[in-house]
Structures are given as structure tokens and as C-alpha cells.
Scaffold this active site. Structure first.
Site, PDB file in Angstrom:
ATOM      1  N   ARG A 170       9.630 -14.063  13.476  1.00  0.00           N
ATOM      2  CA  ARG A 170      10.226 -12.960  14.227  1.00  0.00           C
ATOM      3  C   ARG A 170       9.666 -11.609  13.802  1.00  0.00           C
ATOM      4  NH1 ARG A 170      16.182 -13.707  13.901  1.00  0.00           N
ATOM      5  NH2 ARG A 170      16.414 -11.461  14.029  1.00  0.00           N
ATOM      6  N   THR A 171       9.495 -11.403  12.501  1.00  0.00           N
ATOM      7  CA  THR A 171       8.966 -10.113  12.042  1.00  0.00           C
ATOM      8  C   THR A 171       7.496  -9.975  12.416  1.00  0.00           C
ATOM      9  OG1 THR A 171      10.528 -10.161  10.208  1.00  0.00           O
ATOM     10  CG2 THR A 171       8.721  -8.598  10.034  1.00  0.00           C
ATOM     11  N   LYS A 196      -5.288 -21.260  -0.548  1.00  0.00           N
ATOM     12  CA  LYS A 196      -6.136 -21.933  -1.534  1.00  0.00           C
ATOM     13  C   LYS A 196      -6.155 -21.173  -2.847  1.00  0.00           C
ATOM     14  CE  LYS A 196      -9.190 -23.674   2.110  1.00  0.00           C
ATOM     15  NZ  LYS A 196      -9.542 -22.588   3.038  1.00  0.00           N
ATOM     16  N   ARG A 219       3.947  -9.060   4.445  1.00  0.00           N
ATOM     17  CA  ARG A 219       5.188  -9.747   4.074  1.00  0.00           C
ATOM     18  C   ARG A 219       4.828 -10.634   2.887  1.00  0.00           C
ATOM     19  NH1 ARG A 219      10.165 -12.200   5.970  1.00  0.00           N
ATOM     20  NH2 ARG A 219      10.380 -10.234   7.089  1.00  0.00           N
ATOM     21  N   HIS A 253      12.692  -3.824   2.800  1.00  0.00           N
ATOM     22  CA  HIS A 253      12.239  -4.159   4.146  1.00  0.00           C
ATOM     23  C   HIS A 253      12.492  -2.908   4.988  1.00  0.00           C
ATOM     24  CE1 HIS A 253      11.123  -6.278   7.603  1.00  0.00           C
ATOM     25  NE2 HIS A 253      12.022  -7.247   7.645  1.00  0.00           N
TER      26      HIS A 253
END
Ligand code: ZN
Lengths: 306, 424
Positions: free
Chosen positions: A55-56, A83, A105, A133
Site C-alpha cells: 500500500r505504501t 542476496k 522503507r 513514518h
């Protein structure tokens, strides 16, 4: 305007208001069916997501695309990130790609701060660990303003797992900057030690949701993960819901005009019941829509607007 | 034995009136004239007994990319040290006579400082079974200090047994005081700054509770206890009580806990991540006073080199620890002021006594081992991480200007540092 948006504390009242005003203008333009603005044509915005948050990510992607930016999604899954490439090496790659903005994020608090020291472009914190946030706080303030006409002078209760909530931290900082009165509410185990002096000298703390509700204009329910009970933050989900969950009975304690917010994703039956989430007081759907306008405003101001 | 004789002219021993010291055959000679002696002009310099560090991580064996016995020894000598106690959390862990002897031998080969290995308390630092403490004590390394540093010996019964057991060879348990259940996932001091930064808190009580428990255990079994890196004002209170009650407890504080606070974490730069974490200004003030008063007995560096990739990353993923050997004396000088007898007591004499290093901690005076350090108290220098003799770069003091510079270090008559440069 500031270069990066790492914390809601990066914004003073003037800048925060500018973001909200700009978001309103952009929303009005979008409303007139002009879906795309040419503002960021030729600029590159990278969405660097180390956590699944569709959603973000979609919200930022839509915001950047409506401003005509080139968008590159760089997710932890299916790239060199998974990795084990270091954040610094990734930063250098983004730098080489000529990223004008990196929306990040990350599960580690402070990762956007580190990134900002390694890239020349703007860094937007889209949620870092249990830290902040800031665009969520901006869209929450935007939603309050559009529902209640103002932010200054409102009394906002932020309820739930404040300790682990990046949404709560950013909201306390932004709302107090904008002149709202904020009370955090939850079991003492989920309120950080020294939270008042840490975030705002005017912040209030309460452990009694019923006592707070009649006095608030906004109640913001935070997500509470069931697994927290395994670490003895509370005894059971049932007891949590009984003491701090928002159900229809408790909702009736709110003043007539008060609204109910939730940053999502909700744990229905834990911190909020379905009838509350779906009630007329709930702004949950608007919050999602407002997110795009606010993120457009942030990218516009950081990258081009001045 | 040393072939060169040195005449150190006009040196002030611990701040006293200038005098000449003749270094011959590993000792300070009684006379002050000698034909053919190499003269060192020590005008304005202060002589201290060679510094002794009770808490050094040399990383060898196992992480030679971060530090070796040799590179750490060189950093130590440059910092004015003549002896360091090497912590046991290597790979393999120094929990057998074989490993402690290996470290001891590497120290001898490097020949820059005396490297005194510390043995692990428990096998593999796992906190389950006692390591063969007696075998390490009777090995060539003659281990007297045992520590699971990096981990707390948290099981109270095991701690009691360890304290008791090492009495047989006058050993001491050096405890990393951290109740592990209270610090799961902890990233920094729990308080205002952690609340703001959203980093999991390391509460002061996790240290204080273990110190209190261990002091009571040590009293109960009549054993010696040494507390590593004391970091909180509350721990000082606990130590005050324990010492007043006659418990045989000694304690150390690190230079970084005397200088830096948790506000440094605001940058999220893991160069400031350390365990125990940087605390508050109130704690710093209490630690400084406790060190001056002697409630905290010594300064120990907790020199903890880390490879670049373990620090140039997210705070939560970084390893805790910071360099300390080359900056410790300057920071103590900054914090305590030029009280040379006190500095000698806290950084040389008392740590030598706790570690049982009889060759160290002696004032440079006739008949004593020529194991000392010459400091220029008037010099100021800027910390440059790339100039460090350590293999690692994780100093929290980069760019800071500090007082006092080590000009020379002598170990049993041999210079390990001359003109501020290592001799080998
Ligand atoms: Zn330790």
C-alpha cells in the site's frame, strides 16, 4: 524547503503547512481529471523497499507518476538486496543511476539517515523500523484538516502500541508542531520510557482510554500485533481488546464530531471492531486516498517546488 | 637484554621537579650519567608508569581482518600502554590452555606490550559449563582474569561457582554486567533518546541488578569480583554500598563512558554503538566523580576493533564496540585534568595489581623496571581514524582535538615508541 524528509521533526509549522496546502491544491487539480502534471518530468524517483508494504509503495508510485517522474521500484525481493548487498553498496548503485529521490522503507530504525549520508538525491523516509513514518503523519494531519477544518487546537488521542509504532512517533511530532494537543494512550508496557521529554514537552500520557475519549476530537488507533503478548507486553488479546480496543460501546463516549482514524493495516477485533472501522466516524478509506496527494506534495516540494 | 642505554633528560615524573632517568639493562639505573647513552630530551614531558589495560579485544585468532595481536599491540604502545589484557571472545574462544598460550605467544613475538590473555569463564562463552580455568591458570600464559565478556555470566549458580573456584589460584572473575533478559534486542541506552529514535532500549537496571547480585555472591563466597565497563550512576551507588560492606570488588570505566552520551546515537552512525551503551550526562558526571574518588578503581579501554562492513551499515545491524587504545590517555587527561599521580593510579598501578602483573605499575625510579611512558601534556592533536595503528577505523573521536600526546613508551628498557612512532 528541506532536502530530505527523514523525520516529522524535520518540518517546522510553516513547512508542514506548506505540504498540506500543496497537497490540497494537487488534490483539486487531480479532481479536475488532469491526472498527470509535468512537474517532475525527467526526474527519477526510486522506491527502495526492504519491507513488504504494497500500500505504501503503490501510494508513492502513484504520487511520483502523477508528477511525471520516472519511477524505479527496487524491492528487497528478487534483487541483489536480498542476496545480502549492503545498504551502502545499494546507495552507491542508486547514486550511479542518478536517482533524484529515494523513497525508502526499511526494518531498521535510522536506515534512511544512513542512506542520506551516502546519496546526493533527496531521501524520503517511508517508514523505518520502530522509528518514524513522516508521510503517514502528514496524510493523517491532512485528513484531520479536511474533516475538522483545522489541526491547531485539536485534541488527538493516539492509542495502542506506541513503543513499536513509527506512526505514533511521527504523529506526535507533527501534530504538536501544528499546535494540536496529543495524548498517547496504552498499557504502560507499550508506552516508551521518557516518551514525553523525548518527543514533546506538552505530550500527555494516559493508561485509561475511557477517561480520555470524551475529551478528544480525534482518536487514532494503532495496530497492535498479537505476538506482543508472547513478550508479556499484555496478558492476552482479549484483555487488550477489553481495555484498549475501540468497540461500538466505547465509541459512544466520543463527542459527536470526533473522528476515528487508523493507519492500517487493521487487526479487526484487536484494537478496533469492524462496526467502528466501517462507521461514519471512520476516515480509514479517505486516509488512503489522501496519502497520494500528500506524497505528491512531498516529492514536488523536495524535488522541484522550492 | 637491551643493548642501548638511554638518558632521559629533564623529565617530570608524575609532574614532580624535572630530573634525569638513566635506562640500562631493562631497569632505571641509580646514577644519572652514562657514557655513550642515547639522550632523549624530555624537557616538558611527564613520565608515567607504563599504562595497563585490563580490557582489550585483539580479535586474534578469528578476526584478523579487524585486528591482530601485533596491530593491537602497536596501537597500545602508541597509546602509552606497556601491558594489555586480551579478552577471550575470539574465534576459537580463549577457553583452553592452548588458545590462551597461542595469544600469549603472539604477544611475545610482537614484543610491543605484554599481552596477558584473559580466559573464558564458560566453554565457548555459552554460559553453560565452566571452562578449564585451572588449566589456563597453570599454562604458560598464567591466566588470572577470567571473563565471558561480550556475554554476562547470567546464571547465578554458575557465577557463584566461578567466583569460588578461581580462589584456588587467586583468580578474579571480570563480569560483563548485563542481565540478558532485560536487554533482548537492545540497541542503545533506554531513555529519552531511545524513545525518540525508535531503538530498543538497554535499561540501566540490567547492569545494576547484575552488579548488585554479583557483589552479594562475591561476599558470600569470599571471592574477588571485577566489574567491567561500569556505565551508570546507579551502578556507582551499588559499588559504593558493596565497598562499604567490605566486598572485594573492583570496577573499571571506559574512556568513552567518561566522555560521550547517548545523544550521539541521533546520527544513527554505528561508530557510537557500544555495549554497554553510551548513557546520559548524569551518568557521565557520576562516573567521573566515582573515578576521581576511587569507587571506580581503573580506566580500561574496551578497545573493540570492527571491520568496516560491520560498522558502515544500519545501526541495528552493526556490531557494538569502539577503538580506545590510542585515545584513552588523552581522554582521561581531558576528564580528570593533569593529576598525574591519579592518572598513574587509575591507568597503571591499580590495573597492574588487579591483573597480577608484577612487572608493571611501578614508578620510574632507580631500581624499578624501565617500563614507562613519556607524555607531552601541552600537545594537542586531532584524531584521524586513517592514522590509527589499529587495523580498524571505528573510533568515535574522529575529528576531535584532544590534549596530551604519547612521545615515547619503554617496555623493560626497550623503546616501543620513540618520537611518537612505533619502533617496530
Ligand atoms: Zn563487555
Amino acid at each position: 524547503m528541506i532536502k530530505h524528509l527523514l523525520s516529522a521533526a524535520d518540518l517546522d509549522a510553516q513547512h508542514a503547512t506548506l505540504v498540506l496546502d500543496t497537497a490540497a491544491e494537487l488534490a483539486a487539480v487531480s479532481g479536475r481529471e488532469v491526472k498527470k502534471l509535468p512537474t517532475l518530468r525527467g526526474r527519477t524517483v526510486v522506491n527502495l523497499f526492504y519491507e513488504d508494504s504494497t500500500r505504501t509503495r503503490i501510494s508513492f508510485e502513484a504520487a511520483a507518476k502523477r508528477l511525471s517522474a520516472d519511477v524505479i521500484n527496487f524491492s528487497a525481493k528478487g534483487s541483489s538486496v536480498s542476496k545480502g548487498e549492503s545498504l551502502k553498496d545499494t546507495a552507491l548503485t542508486l547514486q550511479a543511476m542518478g536517482a533524484d529521490a529515494v523513497v525508502v522503507r526499511h526494518p531498521a530504525s535510522g536506515a534512511p539517515h544512513r542512506l542520506a549520508s551516502w546519496v546526493d538525491g533527496s531521501v524520503v523516509n517511508a517508514g523505518d523500523g520502530t522509528h518514524e513514518h513522516p508521510t503517514q503523519a502528514l496524510l493523517d494531519a491532512y485528513t484531520m484538516r479536511s474533516r475538522l477544518g483545522r489541526v491547531a487546537g485539536l485534541h488527538v488521542a493516539i492509542v495502542g502500541d506506541v513503543l513499536h509504532s513509527r506512526v505514533a512517533r511521527s504523529n506526535v511530532l507533527l501534530l504538536t508542531t501544528l499546535g494540536a494537543k496529543v495524548t498517547v494512550v496504552g498499557p504502560p508496557t507499550l508506552i516508551p520510557v521518557d516518551v514525553g521529554p523525548a518527543l514533546s514537552p506538552d505530550l500527555r500520557v494516559s493508561y485509561d482510554l475511557d477517561a480520555v475519549l470524551p475529551d478528544v476530537d480525534v482518536v487514532m488507533m494503532l495496530r497492535v500485533q498479537r505476538e506482543r503478548m508472547n513478550d508479556s507486553f499484555f496478558p492476552s488479546t482479549r484483555e487488550y481488546a477489553r481495555r484498549y480496543g475501540l468497540d461500538a460501546t466505547r465509541m459512544r463516549r466520543l463527542p459527536e464530531h470526533a473522528i476515528v482514524m487508523h493507519p492500517g493495516p487493521m487487526v479487526r477485533g484487536m484494537e478496533i471492531t469492524p462496526e467502528v472501522a466501517d462507521s461514519a466516524r471512520s476516515t480509514i478509506v479517505e486516509q488512503v486516498a489522501n496519502g497520494v496527494s500528500v506524497r505528491m506534495a512531498v516529492l514536488y516540494l523536495l524535488l522541484g517546488g522550492k | 637484554m637491551s643493548s642501548t642505554t638511554y638518558l632521559i633528560k629533564g623529565v617530570s615524573v608524575l609532574g614532580a621537579e624535572p630530573t634525569d632517568l638513566l635506562v640500562r639493562d631493562g631497569l632505571i639505573a641509580p646514577e644519572s650519567e652514562a657514557r655513550g647513552a642515547q639522550v632523549i630530551d624530555a624537557d616538558g614531558l611527564v613520565a608515567l608508569p607504563g599504562l595497563v589495560d585490563l580490557h582489550t579485544h585483539l580479535r586474534e585468532p578469528g578476526r584478523e581482518d579487524a585486528e591482530t595481536v601485533e596491530s593491537g599491540s602497536r596501537a597500545a604502545a602508541l597509546g602509552g600502554y606497556t601491558a594489555v589484557c586480551a579478552m577471550a571472545n575470539t574465534s576459537p574462544v580463549a577457553d583452553t590452555a592452548g588458545v590462551v598460550e597461542q595469544v600469549w605467544r603472539l604477544g611475545r613475538e610482537a614484543g610491543l606490550v605484554d599481552v596477558q590473555p584473559i580466559g573464558a569463564v564458560t566453554v565457548g562463552l555459552a554460559g553453560q559449563h565452566l571452562a578449564e580455568l585451572g588449566a589456563m591458570a597453570t599454562s604458560a600464559a598464567k591466566v588470572r582474569i577470567f571473563s565471558d565478556d561480550g556475554h554476562c555470566v547470567s546464571d547465578p549458580r554458575l557465577m557463584r561457582r566461578a567466583l569460588e573456584y578461581v580462589k584456588a589460584f587467586d583468580g578474579v572473575i571480570a563480569q560483563h554486567a548485563e542481565e540478558p533478559r532485560l536487554t533482548e534486542g537492545a540497541q542503545m541506552h533506554e531513555g529519552e533518546v531511545s524513545a525518540r529514535l525508535g531503538l530498543t532500549g538497554w535499561p540501566a537496571v540490567a547492569e545494576e541488578a547484575i552488579i548488585a547480585r554479583d557483589a552479594l555472591l562475591a561476599e558470600h563466597v569470599g571471592a574477588r569480583l571485577h566489574v567491567c565497563h561500569v556505565s551508570t550512576a546507579g551502578s556507582v551507588d551499588v559499588l559504593r554500598q558493596a565497598k562499604a560492606a567490605g566486598v572485594r570488588v573492583t570496577a573499571e570505566v571506559t574512556p568513552h563512558h567518561l566522555l560521550l552520551t547517548d545523544e550521539r546515537a541521533t546520527s544513527y552512525d554505528p561508530v557510537f554503538k557500544v555495549n554497554p551503551p553510551l548513557r546520559t550526562q548524569n551518568d557521565v558526571a557520576a562516573l567521573r566523580q566515582a573515578l576521581a574518588e576511587g569507587l571506580i578503581d581503573i580506566v580500561a579501554t574496551d578497545h573493540a576493533p570492527h571491520a568496516v562492513e560491520d560498522k558502515e551499515c544500519e545501526w541495528g545491524y552493526a556490531r557494538p564496540g569502539m577503538l580506545g587504545l590510542e585515545t584513552a590517555l588523552s581522554i582521561v587527561l581531558d576528564v580528570l585534568g593533569p593529576d598525574w599521580p591519579l592518572i598513574a593510579e587509575r591507568m597503571s598501578r591499580t590495573p597492574a595489581r588487579i591483573a597480577g602483573l608484577t612487572d608493571h605499575g611501578h614508578l620510574p625510579a632507580a631500581g624499578a623496571p624501565a617500563t614507562f611512558t613519556l607524555v607531552d601534556p601541552a600537545a594537542r592533536w586531532q584524531v584521524d581514524p586513517t592514522a590509527s595503528a589499529s587495523r580498524s577505523r571505528n573510533t568515535p573521536y574522529a575529528g576531535m582535538t584532544l590534549p596530551g600526546r604519547v612521545v615515547a613508551t619503554f617496555l623493560r628498557g626497550e623503546p616501543t615508541v620513540l618520537d611518537g612512532k612505533a619502533t617496530k
